[in-house]
Design an enzyme around this catalytic site. Structure first.
Site: not given
Length: 310
Positions: A114, A118
């Site tokens: 994963h 951001r």
């Protein structure tokens, strides 16, 4: 917003999404990513607009499912998951953009992985905007190899090195603590990096760190895939893989701040839940046989360790 270059961040994120998709396609050899560009319908009563691009590979030779999501959304009010650690920002309008990916391999000897990077910007009329970066990457093996875990963390440390010796230990520890299933008393996997609320440097330096982490993901993951994707396995290993995927689902739906943010902000459900595996199993009160390879995962890997100092 003179020092906040949202367009440069957006251009980098779109490039990162494309580079990762290209690399994983090449590694799979058969599977291909579809491209689904979406835009929120205009719903002023919800105070949210924006869109994104989903890249999804399903039923590949190596990757059972691989999803890479880019989104750029704007809203009139920060949801609770985004302002929980910064209550003074509650009620501000916001924009959020990022890339998030989850890779579920077919072979149980290839770890799930994963990553996300951001940027958030919270705004209020008459005041300076508040911005911060977040992200990281982590590894979730079913049948771990010590050398793979060490290599994963070496790459994570190298990504942090230009920004100070204290950065890798700090964000490695944060990853161990964040990806922790309290109700199971175990970590989700073997960790990596996790950071949030990053604005302690100037914008350009923070953005450079984001790029260093984002660019390191393929360097960390692809060599492990190449080593393990041809390892023979049978029904026992596949069964255990599906059982362990249940932990992934539990974490994403109960604890993950990104999932909660998406759902609380009225985001696009298909994109938010793209991270869930296509197949999964649960069992009542199951535990591995002592001395088995499955037991080794529980005893030696599902707890924080200083992999690079042992």
């Amino acid at each position: 917003m003179s020092n906040i270059d949202v367009e440069s961040v957006k251009a980098y994120l779109l490039s990162l999404q494309q580079r990762i998709a290209d690399a994983l396609e090449a590694e799979d050899g058969e599977g291909r990513f579809i491209r689904d560009e979406w835009q929120r319908p205009h719903e002023p009563e919800k105070g949210l607009n924006g869109g994104g691009i989903v890249r999804l590979l399903s039923e590949g030779k190596v990757f059972e499912q691989a999803g890479i999501n880019f989104s750029h959304v704007r809203g009139e009010k920060l949801p609770p998951s985004a302002s929980a650690h910064r209550p003074e920002l509650a009620g501000r309008s916001f924009q959020a953009l990022g890339v998030s990916l989850v890779i579920h391999p077919r072979n149980p000897y290839v770890p799930t992985s994963h990553a996300n990077v951001r940027l958030f910007v919270a705004e209020k009329e008459g005041e300076e905007p508040v911005w911060w970066f977040g992200g990281g990457f982590d590894l979730t093996p079913c049948y771990p190899f010590h050398e793979d875990v060490v290599a994963w963390h070496k790459t994570a440390k190298a990504a942090c090195a230009p920004f100070g010796e204290e950065i890798y230990p700090k964000y490695k520890k944060w990853c161990d603590e964040y990806f922790y299933l309290k109700h199971r008393d175990e970590t989700r996997g073997v960790g990596g990096l996790f950071f949030d609320d990053l604005n302690e440097w100037d914008f350009d330096t923070c953005f450079a760190f984001l790029r260093s982490v984002g660019d390191a993901y393929l360097n960390a993951y692809v060599p492990i895939v190449q080593k393990r994707k041809r390892t023979p396995y049978g029904e026992r290993e596949r069964d255990f893989q599906l059982y362990r995927r249940g932990r992934y689902v539990e974490f994403n739906l109960v604890f993950d701040r990104g999932t909660l943010f998406g759902l609380q902000s009225g985001g696009r459900t298909e994109s938010i839940l793209m991270s869930l595996p296509p197949l999964v199993k649960w069992r009542y009160n199951w535990s591995p046989q002592p001395g088995s390879p499955e037991a080794e995962l529980y005893h030696n890997y599902l707890k924080p360790r200083e992999w690079l100092n042992e």
